[in-house]
Write an enzyme that holds these catalytic residues in place. Structure first.
Site, PDB file in Angstrom:
ATOM      1  N   THR A 167      -5.685 -28.052 -19.421  1.00 53.14           N
ATOM      2  CA  THR A 167      -4.902 -29.007 -18.625  1.00 53.14           C
ATOM      3  C   THR A 167      -5.837 -29.983 -17.906  1.00 53.14           C
ATOM      4  O   THR A 167      -5.611 -31.203 -17.913  1.00 53.14           O
ATOM      5  CB  THR A 167      -3.983 -28.271 -17.629  1.00 53.14           C
ATOM      6  OG1 THR A 167      -3.244 -27.288 -18.347  1.00 53.14           O
ATOM      7  CG2 THR A 167      -3.021 -29.235 -16.970  1.00 53.14           C
TER       8      THR A 167
ATOM      9  N   ASP B 113       1.278 -20.763 -14.780  1.00 53.04           N
ATOM     10  CA  ASP B 113       1.491 -21.919 -13.891  1.00 53.04           C
ATOM     11  C   ASP B 113       0.907 -21.497 -12.547  1.00 53.04           C
ATOM     12  O   ASP B 113       0.113 -20.544 -12.503  1.00 53.04           O
ATOM     13  CB  ASP B 113       2.993 -22.272 -13.800  1.00 53.04           C
ATOM     14  CG  ASP B 113       3.238 -23.615 -13.100  1.00 53.04           C
ATOM     15  OD1 ASP B 113       2.944 -24.645 -13.720  1.00 53.04           O
ATOM     16  OD2 ASP B 113       3.669 -23.640 -11.937  1.00 53.04           O
TER      17      ASP B 113
ATOM     18  N   SER C 177      -1.387 -24.537 -25.535  1.00 53.76           N
ATOM     19  CA  SER C 177      -0.548 -23.346 -25.724  1.00 53.76           C
ATOM     20  C   SER C 177       0.097 -23.398 -27.096  1.00 53.76           C
ATOM     21  O   SER C 177       0.226 -22.373 -27.784  1.00 53.76           O
ATOM     22  CB  SER C 177       0.547 -23.285 -24.658  1.00 53.76           C
ATOM     23  OG  SER C 177       0.024 -22.817 -23.443  1.00 53.76           O
TER      24      SER C 177
ATOM     25  N   LYS D  53       7.647 -33.568 -21.764  1.00 51.55           N
ATOM     26  CA  LYS D  53       6.212 -33.310 -21.923  1.00 51.55           C
ATOM     27  C   LYS D  53       5.930 -32.674 -23.276  1.00 51.55           C
ATOM     28  O   LYS D  53       5.059 -33.107 -24.026  1.00 51.55           O
ATOM     29  CB  LYS D  53       5.764 -32.366 -20.800  1.00 51.55           C
ATOM     30  CG  LYS D  53       4.298 -32.045 -20.815  1.00 51.55           C
ATOM     31  CD  LYS D  53       3.940 -30.985 -19.787  1.00 51.55           C
ATOM     32  CE  LYS D  53       4.459 -31.321 -18.414  1.00 51.55           C
ATOM     33  NZ  LYS D  53       3.862 -30.484 -17.366  1.00 51.55           N
TER      34      LYS D  53
ATOM     35  N   LYS E  53      11.096 -22.997 -18.421  1.00 50.67           N
ATOM     36  CA  LYS E  53      10.237 -22.726 -17.260  1.00 50.67           C
ATOM     37  C   LYS E  53      10.751 -21.472 -16.586  1.00 50.67           C
ATOM     38  O   LYS E  53      11.906 -21.100 -16.773  1.00 50.67           O
ATOM     39  CB  LYS E  53      10.292 -23.905 -16.278  1.00 50.67           C
ATOM     40  CG  LYS E  53       9.136 -23.941 -15.300  1.00 50.67           C
ATOM     41  CD  LYS E  53       7.870 -24.495 -15.905  1.00 50.67           C
ATOM     42  CE  LYS E  53       6.672 -24.255 -15.000  1.00 50.67           C
ATOM     43  NZ  LYS E  53       5.468 -24.971 -15.491  1.00 50.67           N
TER      44      LYS E  53
HETATM   45  P1  NDP Z   1      -3.279 -22.591  -9.469  1.00 51.39           P
HETATM   46  O1  NDP Z   1      -2.422 -21.547  -8.874  1.00 51.39           O
HETATM   47  O2  NDP Z   1      -4.446 -22.213 -10.306  1.00 51.39           O
HETATM   48  O3  NDP Z   1      -3.811 -23.574  -8.320  1.00 51.39           O
HETATM   49  C1  NDP Z   1      -2.943 -24.270  -7.499  1.00 51.39           C
HETATM   50  C2  NDP Z   1      -3.763 -25.016  -6.461  1.00 51.39           C
HETATM   51  O4  NDP Z   1      -2.888 -25.860  -5.703  1.00 51.39           O
HETATM   52  C3  NDP Z   1      -4.441 -24.098  -5.471  1.00 51.39           C
HETATM   53  O5  NDP Z   1      -5.604 -24.699  -4.996  1.00 51.39           O
HETATM   54  C4  NDP Z   1      -3.387 -23.993  -4.365  1.00 51.39           C
HETATM   55  O6  NDP Z   1      -3.933 -23.652  -3.103  1.00 51.39           O
HETATM   56  C5  NDP Z   1      -2.852 -25.409  -4.346  1.00 51.39           C
HETATM   57  N1  NDP Z   1      -1.456 -25.401  -3.867  1.00 51.39           N
HETATM   58  C6  NDP Z   1      -0.425 -24.681  -4.370  1.00 51.39           C
HETATM   59  N2  NDP Z   1       0.695 -24.904  -3.671  1.00 51.39           N
HETATM   60  C7  NDP Z   1       0.358 -25.760  -2.716  1.00 51.39           C
HETATM   61  C8  NDP Z   1       1.075 -26.379  -1.671  1.00 51.39           C
HETATM   62  N3  NDP Z   1       2.387 -26.111  -1.458  1.00 51.39           N
HETATM   63  N4  NDP Z   1       0.391 -27.245  -0.871  1.00 51.39           N
HETATM   64  C9  NDP Z   1      -0.921 -27.511  -1.091  1.00 51.39           C
HETATM   65  N5  NDP Z   1      -1.640 -26.948  -2.056  1.00 51.39           N
HETATM   66  C10 NDP Z   1      -1.023 -26.091  -2.849  1.00 51.39           C
HETATM   67  O7  NDP Z   1      -2.272 -23.545 -10.283  1.00 51.39           O
HETATM   68  P2  NDP Z   1      -2.603 -24.571 -11.433  1.00 51.39           P
HETATM   69  O8  NDP Z   1      -3.913 -25.225 -11.203  1.00 51.39           O
HETATM   70  O9  NDP Z   1      -2.336 -23.904 -12.721  1.00 51.39           O
HETATM   71  O10 NDP Z   1      -1.411 -25.631 -11.236  1.00 51.39           O
HETATM   72  C11 NDP Z   1      -1.547 -26.772 -10.389  1.00 51.39           C
HETATM   73  C12 NDP Z   1      -0.482 -27.783 -10.752  1.00 51.39           C
HETATM   74  O11 NDP Z   1      -0.639 -28.173 -12.132  1.00 51.39           O
HETATM   75  C13 NDP Z   1       0.970 -27.296 -10.648  1.00 51.39           C
HETATM   76  O12 NDP Z   1       1.797 -28.383 -10.281  1.00 51.39           O
HETATM   77  C14 NDP Z   1       1.290 -26.873 -12.067  1.00 51.39           C
HETATM   78  O13 NDP Z   1       2.685 -26.894 -12.321  1.00 51.39           O
HETATM   79  C15 NDP Z   1       0.573 -27.969 -12.828  1.00 51.39           C
HETATM   80  N6  NDP Z   1       0.279 -27.652 -14.223  1.00 51.39           N
HETATM   81  C16 NDP Z   1      -0.468 -26.551 -14.567  1.00 51.39           C
HETATM   82  C17 NDP Z   1      -0.751 -26.299 -15.889  1.00 51.39           C
HETATM   83  C18 NDP Z   1      -1.656 -25.201 -16.301  1.00 51.39           C
HETATM   84  O14 NDP Z   1      -1.977 -25.150 -17.490  1.00 51.39           O
HETATM   85  N7  NDP Z   1      -2.103 -24.342 -15.404  1.00 51.39           N
HETATM   86  C19 NDP Z   1      -0.183 -27.128 -16.969  1.00 51.39           C
HETATM   87  C20 NDP Z   1       0.526 -28.310 -16.491  1.00 51.39           C
HETATM   88  C21 NDP Z   1       0.764 -28.511 -15.179  1.00 51.39           C
HETATM   89  P3  NDP Z   1      -3.815 -22.102  -2.596  1.00 51.39           P
HETATM   90  O15 NDP Z   1      -4.788 -21.342  -3.435  1.00 51.39           O
HETATM   91  O16 NDP Z   1      -4.160 -22.185  -1.162  1.00 51.39           O
HETATM   92  O17 NDP Z   1      -2.377 -21.705  -2.837  1.00 51.39           O
END
Ligand code: NDP
Length: 446
Positions: free
Chosen positions: A210, A167, A378, A115, A127
């Site tokens: 993102t 993350d 970033s 990436k 990570k």
């Molecule tokens: P957040 O913590 O802000 O949000 C995560 C969301 O996904 C929440 O709504 C959470 O629900 C839900 N979630 C987490 N775990 C689970 C699970 N096991 N089953 C169902 N829902 C789940 O994280 P981000 O938005 O930052 O990240 C989301 C994804 O994007 C991840 O895979 C992360 O690695 C990826 N990502 C993030 C980046 C970033 O800049 N933030 C960059 C690149 C990739 P709940 O609140 O109930 O836990």
């Protein structure tokens, strides 16, 4: 996979990492795309690039003791994986979630190598995180955890060595506490973390990056195939950082987003999601997504996450977590007319789900390309920190947009060059890999 060398390296990876299925899944997917590269590039086999790229340069596992609000000692496990520094300092987020163990951190670190390479910026792959669960913890508990975590992590990171970011579970609040702890321990104010507050070195547009970047990439992919976001129905999973800003940008580009979720259930609003309310619930009040229906009587709430993929849509943007779309979910999407899946989360589709996308000629935007906008921005935050400058929102957003266009172009042209036109997963894996592989070869056996 037919290349004998890759088959042997993969077998070795499986033996060496027996209890880490997510890591093996990620390596298998990349190697399947690299079959044709290994055939054409015996020099990379000769240089041992394939064996070396699947073995992290360094892994750190450490104890994170902290005291909860009842005065009781709690102990979590902290991780940092410094996977590959061939093209720049290690870079990658910190995940705070009870599901975190070495296999999750390793798959995320491995994906991060390719990436970061695709972003065109000089960043290696890393990570980290912890099995600490921020949910239900007080502010003070979060602060004490972050300070303890950084007490150890500070020994291993630095602005020219390893620069962590957010993350799942690590947002602006956690990055702020960690930055404060680092500064105190090292007596050094530097760009050692990204995703910082705007008043102390953070970049405008990093919060949005993102989700916005996912939509910019998807828009390029749609346009290349004669389509666009305009008037399309979109389903997005999650309601965290990525999901919220993907919803905002998709809506700006003319789509109607009808569903969002969290780990307990999903909401369906046929009138289009009220994003201001979601931001209030999730970013300010830290509440569950089901609260949405309290003020939107027309909307529905359903317990459980997987049902979200049965909602008819044109475009699906999984933005929650790994393996959230399995074969059955992918089949439900295809059966209901979805023609495009583009990934905001890391590895949200199982291998079986990806097969369904290809069997149904769906457009598929793989995570390591589609969600690279976060780490790209970033990288832009690191540049601003080095310059002691702060760019405007518009300047950062424009650079992000250019980078996402470039990433799509790299995926498209590598897929064509290696005989798999339209297979952007193969294109992303090949283009991301080649840049790192050339650097590893040039730097010798290290
Ligand atoms: P957040 O913590 O802000 O949000 C995560 C969301 O996904 C929440 O709504 C959470 O629900 C839900 N979630 C987490 N775990 C689970 C699970 N096991 N089953 C169902 N829902 C789940 O994280 P981000 O938005 O930052 O990240 C989301 C994804 O994007 C991840 O895979 C992360 O690695 C990826 N990502 C993030 C980046 C970033 O800049 N933030 C960059 C690149 C990739 P709940 O609140 O109930 O836990």
């Amino acid at each position: 996979m037919k290349n004998q060398h890759l088959i042997e390296v993969l077998e070795h990876v499986k033996k060496r990492n027996p209890n880490e299925p997510e890591f093996i899944q990620a390596v298998t997917e990349v190697f399947e795309s690299l079959d044709v590269v290994a055939d054409r590039r015996p020099d990379l086999i000769e240089a041992g690039v394939f064996e070396r790229i699947v073995e992290p340069e360094r892994q750190i596992i450490f104890r994170v003791p902290w005291v909860d609000d009842n005065g009781k000692v709690q102990v979590n496990r902290g991780f940092r994986i410094q996977f590959n520094s061939a093209i720049g300092p290690y870079k990658g987020g910190l995940r705070l979630h009870p599901s975190v163990y070495s296999g999750i951190i390793k798959f995320l670190g491995f994906e991060q190598i390719f990436k970061n390479s695709l972003t065109t910026l000089p960043m290696g792959g890393g990570k980290g995180g912890s099995d600490f669960d921020p949910k239900g913890k007080s502010d003070l508990e979060i602060m004490r955890f972050c300070q303890s975590f950084m007490t150890e992590l500070a020994r291993h990171i630095g602005p020219d060595c390893d620069v962590p970011a957010g993350d799942i579970g690590t947002g602006a609040r956690e990055i702020g506490y960690m930055f404060g702890a680092y500064k105190r321990i090292k007596n050094d104010f530097s760009g050692v973390l990204t995703g910082k507050g705007l008043g102390f070195g953070g970049s405008l547009a990093r919060t949005e990056a993102t989700g916005f970047g996912l939509c910019y990439f998807t828009d390029e992919m749609l346009k290349a195939n004669g389509k666009s976001f305009k008037d399309q129905t979109v389903v997005i999973s999650g309601s965290g950082n990525v999901a919220i800003y993907a919803t905002q940008k998709a809506t700006q580009l003319g789509a109607k987003v009808v569903a969002l979720s969290d780990s307990q259930g999903y909401i369906y609003d046929k009138n289009g999601i009220d994003l201001d309310l979601v931001k209030q619930l999730k970013e300010v009040e830290r509440k569950r997504i089901k609260e949405y229906i309290n003020t939107h009587a027309d909307a529905e709430y359903h317990e459980g996450c997987s049902g979200i993929w049965t909602i008819p849509c044109d475009i699906a943007l999984p933005c929650a977590t790994q393996n959230e779309i399995d074969e059955a979910a992918a089949k439900a999407l295809a059966a209901n007319g979805c023609y495009c899946v583009s990934e905001g989360a890391n590895m949200p589709s199982t291998p079986e789900a990806i097969n369904v996308y290809f069997e149904n000629n769906m457009l598929y935007g793989p995570a390591k390309a589609a969600n690279a906008g976060g780490v790209a921005t970033s990288g832009l935050e690191m540049s601003q920190n080095s310059q002691r400058m702060a760019w405007t929102f518009e300047a950062v957003d424009e650079k992000l947009h250019d980078i996402m266009r470039d990433i799509f172009a790299q995926c498209d042209s590598a897929a064509k060059e290696y005989g798999m036109p339209g297979n952007y997963m193969a294109g992303a894996n090949i283009a991301g890999f080649l840049k790192v592989a050339e650097a590893m070869k040039a730097q010798g056996c290290v």
